[in-house]
Design a protein around this motif. Structure first.
Motif, PDB file in Angstrom:
ATOM      1  N   ASP A 128      11.394  -3.976  60.304  1.00  0.00           N
ATOM      2  CA  ASP A 128      11.695  -5.331  60.789  1.00  0.00           C
ATOM      3  C   ASP A 128      12.938  -5.335  61.679  1.00  0.00           C
ATOM      4  OD1 ASP A 128       9.586  -6.465  59.585  1.00  0.00           O
ATOM      5  OD2 ASP A 128      10.691  -7.345  57.897  1.00  0.00           O
ATOM      6  N   ILE A 129      13.964  -4.622  61.206  1.00  0.00           N
ATOM      7  CA  ILE A 129      15.223  -4.597  61.956  1.00  0.00           C
ATOM      8  C   ILE A 129      15.004  -4.004  63.353  1.00  0.00           C
ATOM      9  CG2 ILE A 129      17.564  -3.595  62.017  1.00  0.00           C
ATOM     10  CD1 ILE A 129      17.373  -3.527  58.868  1.00  0.00           C
ATOM     11  N   PHE A 130      14.262  -2.910  63.419  1.00  0.00           N
ATOM     12  CA  PHE A 130      14.097  -2.236  64.704  1.00  0.00           C
ATOM     13  C   PHE A 130      13.099  -2.958  65.605  1.00  0.00           C
ATOM     14  CE2 PHE A 130      15.622   1.411  62.026  1.00  0.00           C
ATOM     15  CZ  PHE A 130      16.902   1.341  62.523  1.00  0.00           C
ATOM     16  N   LYS A 131      12.168  -3.653  64.987  1.00  0.00           N
ATOM     17  CA  LYS A 131      11.222  -4.439  65.792  1.00  0.00           C
ATOM     18  C   LYS A 131      11.986  -5.515  66.565  1.00  0.00           C
ATOM     19  CE  LYS A 131       7.251  -5.438  63.695  1.00  0.00           C
ATOM     20  NZ  LYS A 131       6.597  -6.336  62.731  1.00  0.00           N
ATOM     21  N   LYS A 132      12.921  -6.149  65.866  1.00  0.00           N
ATOM     22  CA  LYS A 132      13.732  -7.193  66.517  1.00  0.00           C
ATOM     23  C   LYS A 132      14.500  -6.612  67.709  1.00  0.00           C
ATOM     24  CE  LYS A 132      15.524  -9.077  62.641  1.00  0.00           C
ATOM     25  NZ  LYS A 132      16.656  -9.575  61.875  1.00  0.00           N
ATOM     26  N   LEU A 133      15.064  -5.428  67.518  1.00  0.00           N
ATOM     27  CA  LEU A 133      15.838  -4.798  68.587  1.00  0.00           C
ATOM     28  C   LEU A 133      14.948  -4.425  69.767  1.00  0.00           C
ATOM     29  CD1 LEU A 133      18.409  -2.256  67.121  1.00  0.00           C
ATOM     30  CD2 LEU A 133      18.872  -4.396  68.300  1.00  0.00           C
ATOM     31  N   GLY A 190      12.254  -5.767  70.689  1.00  0.00           N
ATOM     32  CA  GLY A 190      11.786  -6.970  71.374  1.00  0.00           C
ATOM     33  C   GLY A 190      12.780  -7.507  72.386  1.00  0.00           C
ATOM     34  N   LYS A 191      14.001  -7.004  72.332  1.00  0.00           N
ATOM     35  CA  LYS A 191      15.055  -7.584  73.158  1.00  0.00           C
ATOM     36  C   LYS A 191      15.136  -7.046  74.587  1.00  0.00           C
ATOM     37  CE  LYS A 191      18.473  -9.063  69.783  1.00  0.00           C
ATOM     38  NZ  LYS A 191      18.819 -10.409  70.090  1.00  0.00           N
ATOM     39  N   GLY A 192      14.590  -5.892  74.853  1.00  0.00           N
ATOM     40  CA  GLY A 192      14.770  -5.310  76.190  1.00  0.00           C
ATOM     41  C   GLY A 192      16.166  -4.758  76.331  1.00  0.00           C
ATOM     42  N   LYS A 193      17.087  -5.581  76.788  1.00  0.00           N
ATOM     43  CA  LYS A 193      18.455  -5.100  76.920  1.00  0.00           C
ATOM     44  C   LYS A 193      19.235  -5.435  75.648  1.00  0.00           C
ATOM     45  CE  LYS A 193      22.265  -5.231  80.181  1.00  0.00           C
ATOM     46  NZ  LYS A 193      22.643  -3.896  79.715  1.00  0.00           N
ATOM     47  N   ILE A 194      19.942  -4.441  75.122  1.00  0.00           N
ATOM     48  CA  ILE A 194      20.740  -4.757  73.935  1.00  0.00           C
ATOM     49  C   ILE A 194      22.203  -4.408  74.159  1.00  0.00           C
ATOM     50  CG2 ILE A 194      18.852  -4.561  72.262  1.00  0.00           C
ATOM     51  CD1 ILE A 194      19.706  -1.842  71.536  1.00  0.00           C
ATOM     52  N   PRO A 250      16.538   1.278  74.928  1.00  0.00           N
ATOM     53  CA  PRO A 250      17.540   1.343  73.857  1.00  0.00           C
ATOM     54  C   PRO A 250      16.948   1.111  72.464  1.00  0.00           C
ATOM     55  CG  PRO A 250      17.854  -0.624  75.209  1.00  0.00           C
ATOM     56  CD  PRO A 250      16.843   0.204  75.893  1.00  0.00           C
ATOM     57  N   GLY A 251      15.959   0.241  72.373  1.00  0.00           N
ATOM     58  CA  GLY A 251      15.338  -0.042  71.078  1.00  0.00           C
ATOM     59  C   GLY A 251      14.695   1.202  70.474  1.00  0.00           C
ATOM     60  N   GLN A 252      14.072   2.009  71.343  1.00  0.00           N
ATOM     61  CA  GLN A 252      13.453   3.260  70.896  1.00  0.00           C
ATOM     62  C   GLN A 252      14.527   4.282  70.535  1.00  0.00           C
ATOM     63  OE1 GLN A 252      10.386   3.770  70.545  1.00  0.00           O
ATOM     64  NE2 GLN A 252       9.317   2.289  71.815  1.00  0.00           N
ATOM     65  N   GLN A 253      15.535   4.295  71.403  1.00  0.00           N
ATOM     66  CA  GLN A 253      16.569   5.310  71.285  1.00  0.00           C
ATOM     67  C   GLN A 253      17.346   5.182  69.979  1.00  0.00           C
ATOM     68  OE1 GLN A 253      16.064   7.384  73.561  1.00  0.00           O
ATOM     69  NE2 GLN A 253      17.676   8.788  72.881  1.00  0.00           N
ATOM     70  N   ILE A 254      17.566   3.949  69.563  1.00  0.00           N
ATOM     71  CA  ILE A 254      18.341   3.768  68.326  1.00  0.00           C
ATOM     72  C   ILE A 254      17.534   4.240  67.122  1.00  0.00           C
ATOM     73  CG2 ILE A 254      17.751   1.349  67.866  1.00  0.00           C
ATOM     74  CD1 ILE A 254      20.748   1.039  67.084  1.00  0.00           C
ATOM     75  N   ILE A 255      16.231   4.069  67.187  1.00  0.00           N
ATOM     76  CA  ILE A 255      15.388   4.565  66.087  1.00  0.00           C
ATOM     77  C   ILE A 255      15.488   6.082  66.022  1.00  0.00           C
ATOM     78  CG2 ILE A 255      13.019   4.769  65.215  1.00  0.00           C
ATOM     79  CD1 ILE A 255      12.460   2.048  66.447  1.00  0.00           C
ATOM     80  N   LYS A 256      15.540   6.705  67.195  1.00  0.00           N
ATOM     81  CA  LYS A 256      15.666   8.161  67.227  1.00  0.00           C
ATOM     82  C   LYS A 256      16.992   8.597  66.581  1.00  0.00           C
ATOM     83  CE  LYS A 256      15.764  12.207  70.153  1.00  0.00           C
ATOM     84  NZ  LYS A 256      17.113  12.576  69.683  1.00  0.00           N
ATOM     85  N   VAL A 257      18.051   7.863  66.893  1.00  0.00           N
ATOM     86  CA  VAL A 257      19.350   8.191  66.300  1.00  0.00           C
ATOM     87  C   VAL A 257      19.296   8.056  64.773  1.00  0.00           C
ATOM     88  CG1 VAL A 257      21.763   7.453  66.094  1.00  0.00           C
ATOM     89  CG2 VAL A 257      20.693   7.589  68.347  1.00  0.00           C
TER      90      VAL A 257
END
Ligand code: GDP
Length: 295
Positions: free
Chosen positions: A12-17, A19-23, A71-78
């Motif tokens: 849920d947390i990462f889905k929200k991120l 969805g934002k495009g730019k974070i 960025p949304g994908q990248q943070i999940i990778k981190v």
């Protein structure tokens, strides 16, 4: 299923991120606060959570994430990377003796799944072409010896037993047996108690110094969460563990033990128990576990 609550929360947390495009930094701050709560609710050790979130945050506000096109994908990778590292990085293999037999001593509290795991581990090693022997060293729990004999028969591995003799003598004699019978791995079941006490530890220490095991593996029940981590800390302090086998990961454990035990004790998880059946012992791969948790 294990980790269900944690997985749902993180997704849920990462889905929200995503969805934002730019974070921006503020989004990351909010997300990290939520990740922190999700981990605490999954019963992960608070200090482990604090360090973990801080590491992810540092990387997330760096170029790696914010400057990225996704960025949304990248943070999940981190998060995936850091979670993998938290659980030990890569697979941790059993030590094999230069000169057989390799001696593996399994320890743990009663009910954790120790005796069952002795047979499961034997079965895994047998299937890798080894010639294990199982040793009935839990002389106090009524029926533990018989239980191991039955399990040994089911997996087709000999069981060395000397009834209720002194456990140190049993352990020593089992090595002689292995040498004479050309068995290259000795897997020793030991006594458990309901709680850790001095008597138990003393006996285990005596066995350790008598046979010098290549592995001392603690069998702990994942369902007990932070208690499992405390048990691991205590056994490690007194005995020096080489690894942990986390059982009952097929149940609906929240995940705290799996995510905390390596970071707290320094001992890697080597196997996980995924069911009552004798084929339900799996090598532990931190990256696969992280993928499973992150969905
Ligand atoms: P010990 O007292 O530590 O030797 O425990 P046992 O080996 O007798 O196991 C206690 C119970 O836990 C038994 O009913 C086992 O079948 C069960 N058990 C052991 N490992 C697992 C596991 O990975 N998953 C599940 N669901 N049950 C397990």
């Amino acid at each position: 299923m294990a980790f269900e609550g944690l997985s749902d929360r993180l997704q849920d947390i990462f889905k929200k991120l995503r969805g934002k495009g730019k974070i921006g930094e503020e989004d990351i701050k909010t997300a990290m606060r939520e990740v922190r709560l999700a981990l605490l609710e999954a019963d992960v050790n608070f200090k482990v959570v604090k360090d973990f979130v801080e590491r992810v945050r540092q990387r997330a506000i760096g170029q790696e994430v914010l400057q990225s096109l996704t960025p949304g994908q990248q943070i999940i990778k981190v998060v995936h990377d850091e979670m993998t590292a938290l659980m030990g990085g890569s697979e941790s293999k059993l030590t094999l003796a230069a000169k057989p037999p390799s001696i593996y001593m399994l320890v743990g509290l009663q009910g954790a799944g120790k005796t069952t795991t002795v047979a499961k581990l034997g079965r895994n090693l047998l299937r890798q072409g080894r010639r294990p022997v199982l040793v009935a060293g839990d002389i106090y729990r009524p029926a533990a010896i018989k239980q191991l004999q039955v399990l040994g028969e089911q997996v087709g591995i000999p069981v060395f037993s000397m009834g209720q003799s002194n456990p140190v003598d049993i352990a020593r004699a089992s090595l002689e047996y292995a040498r004479s019978q050309n068995r290259d791995i000795v897997i020793l079941d030991t006594a458990g108690r309901l709680h850790i006490n001095e008597e138990l530890m003393d006996e285990l220490k005596q066995i350790k110094s008598a046979i010098n095991p290549h592995e001392i593996l603690l069998v702990v029940d994942a369902m007990t969460g932070q208690d499992a981590v405390n048990v691991a800390e205590s056994f490690n302090r007194d005995l020096g563990l080489t690894g942990v086998i986390l059982t009952k990961l097929d149940g609906d454990t929240r995940g705290g033990a799996a995510l905390s035990v390596k970071a707290v004790t320094g001992c890697p998880i080597k196997y996980v128990g995924m069911g009552e059946k004798l084929d339900a012992l799996e090598t532990f791969f931190p990256d696969r576990m992280a993928s499973r948790i992150l969905g």
